[in-house]
Enzyme design. Structure first.
Site, PDB file in Angstrom:
ATOM      1  N   HIS A 198     -51.886 -86.581 -28.903  1.00  0.00           N
ATOM      2  CA  HIS A 198     -51.903 -85.356 -29.946  1.00  0.00           C
ATOM      3  C   HIS A 198     -51.720 -85.941 -31.159  1.00  0.00           C
ATOM      4  O   HIS A 198     -52.343 -85.382 -32.253  1.00  0.00           O
ATOM      5  CB  HIS A 198     -50.690 -84.584 -29.507  1.00  0.00           C
ATOM      6  CG  HIS A 198     -50.227 -83.218 -30.236  1.00  0.00           C
ATOM      7  ND1 HIS A 198     -50.058 -82.025 -29.689  1.00  0.00           N
ATOM      8  CD2 HIS A 198     -50.073 -83.372 -31.704  1.00  0.00           C
ATOM      9  CE1 HIS A 198     -49.955 -81.088 -30.760  1.00  0.00           C
ATOM     10  NE2 HIS A 198     -49.744 -81.816 -31.942  1.00  0.00           N
TER      11      HIS A 198
ATOM     12  N   HIS B 267     -53.962 -86.225 -34.721  1.00  0.00           N
ATOM     13  CA  HIS B 267     -53.709 -85.586 -36.265  1.00  0.00           C
ATOM     14  C   HIS B 267     -54.135 -86.421 -37.358  1.00  0.00           C
ATOM     15  O   HIS B 267     -54.613 -86.040 -38.406  1.00  0.00           O
ATOM     16  CB  HIS B 267     -52.219 -85.692 -36.122  1.00  0.00           C
ATOM     17  CG  HIS B 267     -51.487 -84.299 -35.926  1.00  0.00           C
ATOM     18  ND1 HIS B 267     -51.870 -82.859 -36.363  1.00  0.00           N
ATOM     19  CD2 HIS B 267     -50.559 -83.817 -34.881  1.00  0.00           C
ATOM     20  CE1 HIS B 267     -51.120 -82.018 -36.193  1.00  0.00           C
ATOM     21  NE2 HIS B 267     -50.278 -82.657 -34.988  1.00  0.00           N
TER      22      HIS B 267
ATOM     23  N   GLY C 217     -43.025 -85.048 -31.456  1.00  0.00           N
ATOM     24  CA  GLY C 217     -44.019 -85.977 -32.140  1.00  0.00           C
ATOM     25  C   GLY C 217     -44.107 -85.226 -33.585  1.00  0.00           C
ATOM     26  O   GLY C 217     -44.005 -84.312 -33.655  1.00  0.00           O
TER      27      GLY C 217
ATOM     28  N   CYS D 291     -47.428 -77.300 -31.129  1.00  0.00           N
ATOM     29  CA  CYS D 291     -47.396 -78.313 -32.377  1.00  0.00           C
ATOM     30  C   CYS D 291     -46.712 -77.655 -33.445  1.00  0.00           C
ATOM     31  O   CYS D 291     -46.316 -76.643 -33.752  1.00  0.00           O
ATOM     32  CB  CYS D 291     -48.962 -78.278 -33.084  1.00  0.00           C
ATOM     33  SG  CYS D 291     -49.117 -79.376 -34.357  1.00  0.00           S
ATOM     34  N   LEU D 292     -45.575 -78.686 -34.084  1.00  0.00           N
ATOM     35  CA  LEU D 292     -44.812 -77.994 -35.191  1.00  0.00           C
ATOM     36  C   LEU D 292     -45.518 -77.551 -36.411  1.00  0.00           C
ATOM     37  O   LEU D 292     -44.908 -76.618 -37.134  1.00  0.00           O
ATOM     38  CB  LEU D 292     -44.196 -79.385 -35.710  1.00  0.00           C
ATOM     39  CG  LEU D 292     -42.936 -80.053 -34.396  1.00  0.00           C
ATOM     40  CD1 LEU D 292     -42.206 -81.074 -35.411  1.00  0.00           C
ATOM     41  CD2 LEU D 292     -42.069 -78.973 -33.980  1.00  0.00           C
TER      42      LEU D 292
HETATM   43 ZN    ZN Z   1     -49.200 -81.371 -33.804  1.00  0.00          ZN
END
Ligand code: ZN
Length: 150
Positions: free
Chosen positions: A131, A135, A46, A89-90
């Protein structure tokens, strides 16, 4: 398509509330394409627009390969149950934690053609939808983490 730079934790852009998309312009469509490429390149499931420095309510989710869900102005309209699973999370590389999330969610959003649609998901898909939508409100998984995984 172009790969975008992913904003990392500590940058205050990740804490801002994103504005809704009022009109789906060619620029928005290109952004969706670029976000998909960026997410796949980073091996994520995502990505939300603020993670590439754009404060708009746009996110992409792909928990099953080839099944990209594009979300414009998404809203969780129903949720049920609870799950406590691991998340990362990226924008927060190298950290994982157990979060408390709903087990099932239904999201209403616009697609790239401006058409309203609904998507329901459980388990990983429910987590990913929550998630990414978090953001858009400046929230990170660290905020709902109940235990860090070392
Ligand atoms: Zn994230």
């Amino acid at each position: 398509m172009a790969k975008l730079k992913i904003v990392k934790h500590g940058d205050e852009i990740l804490r801002k509330v994103c504005r809704p998309v009022e009109q789906i312009t060619p620029r928005i469509v290109t952004l969706l394409d670029d976000m998909i490429e960026t997410m796949r390149d980073a091996d994520g499931c995502g990505l939300a627009a603020p993670q590439v420095g754009i404060l708009r309510r746009i996110a992409v989710v792909e928990v099953e390969e080839g099944q990209v869900i594009e979300l414009i102005n998404p809203k969780i309209i129903a949720y049920a149950g609870e799950q406590r699973e691991q998340e990362g999370c990226l924008s927060i590389p190298g950290r994982w934690g157990i979060t408390k999330r709903p087990m099932h969610v239904t999201v209403r959003a616009l697609n790239r053609h401006g058409k309203v649609f609904e998507v329901s998901g459980s388990e990983l898909l429910a987590r990913a939808l929550c998630h990414e939508i978090d953001h858009l409100d400046g929230k990170l998984f660290l905020d709902c983490m109940i235990e860090e995984v070392k």
